[in-house]
Design a protein around this motif. Sequence first.
Motif, PDB file in Angstrom:
ATOM      1  N   MET A   1       1.000  -0.660   0.119  1.00 18.99           N
ATOM      2  CA  MET A   1      -0.097   0.155   0.396  1.00 18.99           C
ATOM      3  C   MET A   1       1.212   1.258  -0.082  1.00 18.99           C
ATOM      4  O   MET A   1       0.517   2.338  -1.136  1.00 18.99           O
TER       5      MET A   1
ATOM      6  N   ASP B   1       0.466   3.988  -2.771  1.00 23.58           N
ATOM      7  CA  ASP B   1       0.252   5.624  -2.140  1.00 23.58           C
ATOM      8  C   ASP B   1       0.749   6.785  -2.722  1.00 23.58           C
ATOM      9  O   ASP B   1       0.791   7.256  -3.448  1.00 23.58           O
TER      10      ASP B   1
ATOM     11  N   HIS C   1       0.167   6.632  -6.813  1.00 20.50           N
ATOM     12  CA  HIS C   1      -0.897   7.556  -6.819  1.00 20.50           C
ATOM     13  C   HIS C   1      -1.049   8.659  -6.632  1.00 20.50           C
ATOM     14  O   HIS C   1      -0.998   9.259  -7.339  1.00 20.50           O
ATOM     15  N   ARG C   2      -0.047   9.123  -5.666  1.00 22.69           N
ATOM     16  CA  ARG C   2       0.350  10.567  -5.671  1.00 22.69           C
ATOM     17  C   ARG C   2       1.319  10.825  -6.786  1.00 22.69           C
ATOM     18  O   ARG C   2       0.908  12.308  -7.468  1.00 22.69           O
TER      19      ARG C   2
ATOM     20  N   ASP D   1      -8.359  -0.845  -3.663  1.00 28.72           N
ATOM     21  CA  ASP D   1      -8.605  -0.092  -2.527  1.00 28.72           C
ATOM     22  C   ASP D   1      -9.286   1.477  -3.018  1.00 28.72           C
ATOM     23  O   ASP D   1      -9.239   2.078  -3.909  1.00 28.72           O
ATOM     24  N   PRO D   2     -10.188   1.366  -1.625  1.00 29.45           N
ATOM     25  CA  PRO D   2     -11.293   2.647  -1.610  1.00 29.45           C
ATOM     26  C   PRO D   2     -10.056   4.098  -1.649  1.00 29.45           C
ATOM     27  O   PRO D   2     -11.105   5.297  -2.679  1.00 29.45           O
ATOM     28  N   LYS D   3      -9.467   4.126  -1.364  1.00 29.06           N
ATOM     29  CA  LYS D   3      -8.345   4.943  -1.390  1.00 29.06           C
ATOM     30  C   LYS D   3      -7.912   5.789  -2.991  1.00 29.06           C
ATOM     31  O   LYS D   3      -7.915   6.451  -3.015  1.00 29.06           O
ATOM     32  N   PHE D   4      -8.459   4.745  -3.964  1.00 32.40           N
ATOM     33  CA  PHE D   4      -7.357   5.140  -4.988  1.00 32.40           C
ATOM     34  C   PHE D   4      -8.799   5.497  -6.088  1.00 32.40           C
ATOM     35  O   PHE D   4      -9.704   4.988  -6.111  1.00 32.40           O
ATOM     36  N   THR D   5      -8.499   6.285  -6.950  1.00 32.51           N
ATOM     37  CA  THR D   5      -9.297   6.235  -8.221  1.00 32.51           C
ATOM     38  C   THR D   5      -9.181   5.778  -9.298  1.00 32.51           C
ATOM     39  O   THR D   5      -9.878   6.434  -9.935  1.00 32.51           O
TER      40      THR D   5
END
Length: 263
Positions: free
Chosen positions: A163, A167, A170-171, A196-200
């Motif tokens: 993760m 992260d 993605h950033r 994971d829901p945090k990713f678009t």
Amino acid sequence: MESRPANRNSDPNSNPGTNSVGPPSALTYLDPHYWNERFSSEEHYEWLKDYSHFQHLIKANIKISSSVLELGCGNSQLCEELYKDGIVDMTCSDLSSVAVEKMQSRLLSKGYKEIKVVQADMLDLPFNSECFDVVIEKGTMDVLFVDAGDPWNPRQETVSKVMATLDGVHRVLKPNGIFISITFGQPHFRRPLFMDPKFTWSMEYDTFGDGFHYFFYILRKGKRRNDEKEKDEKCKDPSISMYQDELEGEDYLFRTHIGDDED
């Protein structure tokens, strides 16, 4: 991570001084000292097949004007192959200082001055936010799974490292950027992490390879749909019929420890 014969001295791309077999255990891949020692003597090794096997997928997803970050370049020729296909805005990164130094020297000797090579930990990427159109990794994240335990319920330490990597990817991706992950990992194991829901990003994938399948994931930032449905029915279990070089090569050693329960 191309499957190669165990005797690498028969490979024209290998260094005559390279050891003829891989490490005794896949857990060795977690040791940074192993990679520094290996890169000190090994000039070139491709994990997960060479570029020719997935070139068509690269061309379908990366524009030649894209800015590209490669994670864990090692001594692969991936960046050189991308350069030959017209992609020149590239940054190669690796945790190993030996790999970085040798890659810099190799690229300069071939006149590929536009390609940047930096030492970086994929768990803590030192790049500005939204600065790359494409991030690509070929077998690099697979190293994180060699001590994962149950693939259906990996150890929390493994999940945390994966993760952290995702992260960071993605950033650093620009809006509408894409992450390409070339891996052994099958969709039913990678999907819970990638999605994971945090990713678009949205997720799609293709496969390549002969004896068993390798997976080519495309994660498109900002393209995730709330109603996205599971697509695992597309996935067929990789064949267990392998060519002799796949049975003898280091890929097979690596795969049997990562995915004993995946086949």
